[in-house]
Scaffold this motif. Structure first.
Motif, short mmCIF file in Angstrom:
data_model
loop_
_atom_site.label_atom_id
_atom_site.label_comp_id
_atom_site.label_asym_id
_atom_site.label_seq_id
_atom_site.Cartn_x
_atom_site.Cartn_y
_atom_site.Cartn_z
N ASN A 1 -110.12 -2.55 -45.05
CA ASN A 1 -109.18 -1.82 -45.89
C ASN A 1 -108.29 -2.77 -46.69
OD1 ASN A 1 -107.30 -2.80 -44.18
ND2 ASN A 1 -107.14 -0.92 -42.96
N ALA A 2 -107.39 -2.17 -47.50
CA ALA A 2 -106.57 -2.96 -48.42
C ALA A 2 -105.68 -3.96 -47.68
CB ALA A 2 -105.72 -2.01 -49.26
N ALA A 3 -105.16 -3.54 -46.49
CA ALA A 3 -104.25 -4.42 -45.75
C ALA A 3 -104.97 -5.71 -45.33
CB ALA A 3 -103.71 -3.68 -44.52
N VAL A 4 -106.23 -5.57 -44.90
CA VAL A 4 -106.97 -6.75 -44.46
C VAL A 4 -107.22 -7.69 -45.63
CG1 VAL A 4 -109.12 -7.54 -43.41
CG2 VAL A 4 -108.02 -5.48 -42.56
N TRP A 5 -107.57 -7.11 -46.79
CA TRP A 5 -107.75 -7.94 -47.98
C TRP A 5 -106.46 -8.68 -48.33
CZ3 TRP A 5 -112.15 -9.60 -49.29
CH2 TRP A 5 -113.31 -8.83 -49.16
N THR A 6 -105.33 -7.95 -48.19
CA THR A 6 -104.03 -8.60 -48.46
C THR A 6 -103.82 -9.78 -47.54
OG1 THR A 6 -103.21 -6.40 -48.93
CG2 THR A 6 -101.56 -8.13 -48.75
N TYR A 7 -104.10 -9.55 -46.25
CA TYR A 7 -103.91 -10.62 -45.26
C TYR A 7 -104.76 -11.84 -45.61
CZ TYR A 7 -101.51 -7.32 -42.16
OH TYR A 7 -100.63 -6.43 -41.63
N LEU A 8 -106.03 -11.58 -45.94
CA LEU A 8 -106.95 -12.70 -46.23
C LEU A 8 -106.49 -13.47 -47.45
CD1 LEU A 8 -110.43 -11.13 -45.44
CD2 LEU A 8 -109.15 -12.79 -44.10
N ILE B 1 -97.30 -23.67 -41.67
CA ILE B 1 -98.40 -22.79 -41.26
C ILE B 1 -97.93 -21.86 -40.15
CG2 ILE B 1 -100.77 -22.76 -40.33
CD1 ILE B 1 -101.32 -25.21 -41.99
N GLY B 2 -97.01 -22.35 -39.33
CA GLY B 2 -96.41 -21.49 -38.30
C GLY B 2 -95.71 -20.31 -38.93
N TYR B 3 -94.93 -20.59 -39.98
CA TYR B 3 -94.22 -19.50 -40.65
C TYR B 3 -95.20 -18.52 -41.31
CZ TYR B 3 -91.67 -16.80 -44.02
OH TYR B 3 -91.19 -15.75 -44.74
N VAL B 4 -96.22 -19.08 -41.97
CA VAL B 4 -97.22 -18.24 -42.65
C VAL B 4 -97.88 -17.30 -41.64
CG1 VAL B 4 -99.49 -18.33 -43.77
CG2 VAL B 4 -97.66 -19.84 -44.55
N ALA B 5 -98.23 -17.84 -40.47
CA ALA B 5 -98.90 -17.03 -39.44
C ALA B 5 -97.97 -15.94 -38.92
CB ALA B 5 -99.36 -17.94 -38.31
N LEU B 6 -96.70 -16.33 -38.66
CA LEU B 6 -95.75 -15.36 -38.10
C LEU B 6 -95.44 -14.23 -39.08
CD1 LEU B 6 -93.01 -17.40 -36.23
CD2 LEU B 6 -94.51 -15.65 -35.29
N ALA B 7 -95.33 -14.59 -40.38
CA ALA B 7 -94.89 -13.62 -41.38
C ALA B 7 -96.01 -12.70 -41.83
CB ALA B 7 -94.30 -14.36 -42.58
N MET B 8 -97.25 -12.93 -41.37
CA MET B 8 -98.39 -12.20 -41.91
C MET B 8 -98.27 -10.69 -41.74
SD MET B 8 -102.43 -12.85 -41.36
CE MET B 8 -102.63 -11.81 -39.94
N LYS B 9 -97.87 -10.24 -40.55
CA LYS B 9 -97.95 -8.80 -40.29
C LYS B 9 -96.74 -8.03 -40.80
CE LYS B 9 -95.82 -8.53 -35.76
NZ LYS B 9 -95.87 -7.96 -34.45
#
Lengths: 133, 146
Positions: free
Chosen positions: A2-9, A61-69
């Motif tokens: 779905n759109a959310a997964v595309w956004t995450y990627l 990268i820690g921040y990027v990972a944490l902020a993803m959701k």
């Protein structure tokens, strides 16, 4: 997917690419600065430069990972673009702050190194003989 | 420069406190403290009396370079790791004249100032001094035998 997964990627790809680009820029251009700060000791400068690079990667990268959701879950293309711009914008601001912090660390190291070898700021008032010399 | 000798007034409690403070700081150039009343002074630096270390602070490098008054204070700061930046600032004209006036004021009134610092009983002062590392080098010639 779905759109959310595309956004995450897309978010992960853009953020990690930006982090690598900023880190490499700092690593490449900071080296000259560090070598000068450590009075030409290239081995020490390279070591500090590498340690700073590792810290930079870990924090970003820690921040990027944490902020993803966090944030709204997009359902259409407009939502995807909005969510992406918000997230990538936050990453850019964090990268900018980290970049200036790194520059501050570099300049502090350099200033300290320059101070270490600074000559007396005032010429002597007089010269006296010293016994035993 | 390997050592900076600080000729201080051992009869002034304020000066002794300054000495303790200076000795506790991390230094680029080690400071070595000698009371100007000590006979070692005339032996180690012949002719130093003409610079009147009893009136103003005098510091001498191991190479015989001498600074006096506010210059000596600035050189003490220059020797310290955390205060070298300040010494460079104070050595510039705008702050230099201010530093000179403050140093003259402090030097002329050091015995008055000492009343504020004389509250420590001698044994406390002795203990503080004993805790400091020995800063007078013991291998610099014949003066120690006097």
């Amino acid at each position: 997917m779905n759109a959310a997964v595309w956004t995450y990627l897309a978010y992960l790809a853009i953020s990690v690419a930006l982090t690598v680009w900023v880190a490499q820029t700092l690593h490449k251009n900071g080296r000259v600065f560090l070598v000068d700060s450590f009075h030409g000791n290239e081995a020490l400068a390279d070591s500090i430069n590498h340690l700073l690079l590792v810290g930079f990667y870990l924090i970003n990268i820690g921040y990027v990972a944490l902020a993803m959701k966090y944030g709204d879950k997009p359902t259409d293309l407009q939502g995807v673009l909005e969510a992406l711009s918000t997230k990538v914008g936050a990453v850019l601001l964090i990268l900018g702050a980290m970049h200036f912090f790194n520059l501050y660390v570099f300049s502090k190291m350099r200033r300290r190194a320059l101070l270490n070898g600074a000559p007396p700021p005032i010429p002597p008032h007089a010269h006296v003989p010293v016994a035993g010399r | 420069m390997r050592t900076l000798f600080v000729l201080y007034d051992a009869n002034c409690a304020f000066c002794r406190h300054c000495r303790i403070w200076l000795a506790q700081q991390a230094a680029f150039v080690p400071l070595s403290f000698i009371p100007f009343q000590s006979p070692e002074i005339a032996c180690r630096f012949p002719g130093i009396e003409e610079f009147h270390p009893e009136e103003r602070l005098v510091v001498v490098s191991d190479e015989g370079e001498l600074w006096r008054g506010e210059e000596a204070w600035i050189m003490c700061l220059w020797a310290l790791r955390d205060y070298r930046e300040w010494s460079l600032r104070l050595a510039m004209p705008p702050l230099r004249s201010l530093a000179r006036r403050v140093c003259e004021l402090v030097s002329d009134h050091r015995h008055l100032l000492s009343r504020w610092f004389a509250k420590d009983p001698p044994e406390v002062l002795r203990r503080k001094l004993a805790e400091l590392p020995l800063t007078v080098p013991t291998d610099t010639g014949t003066c120690n035998s006097r």
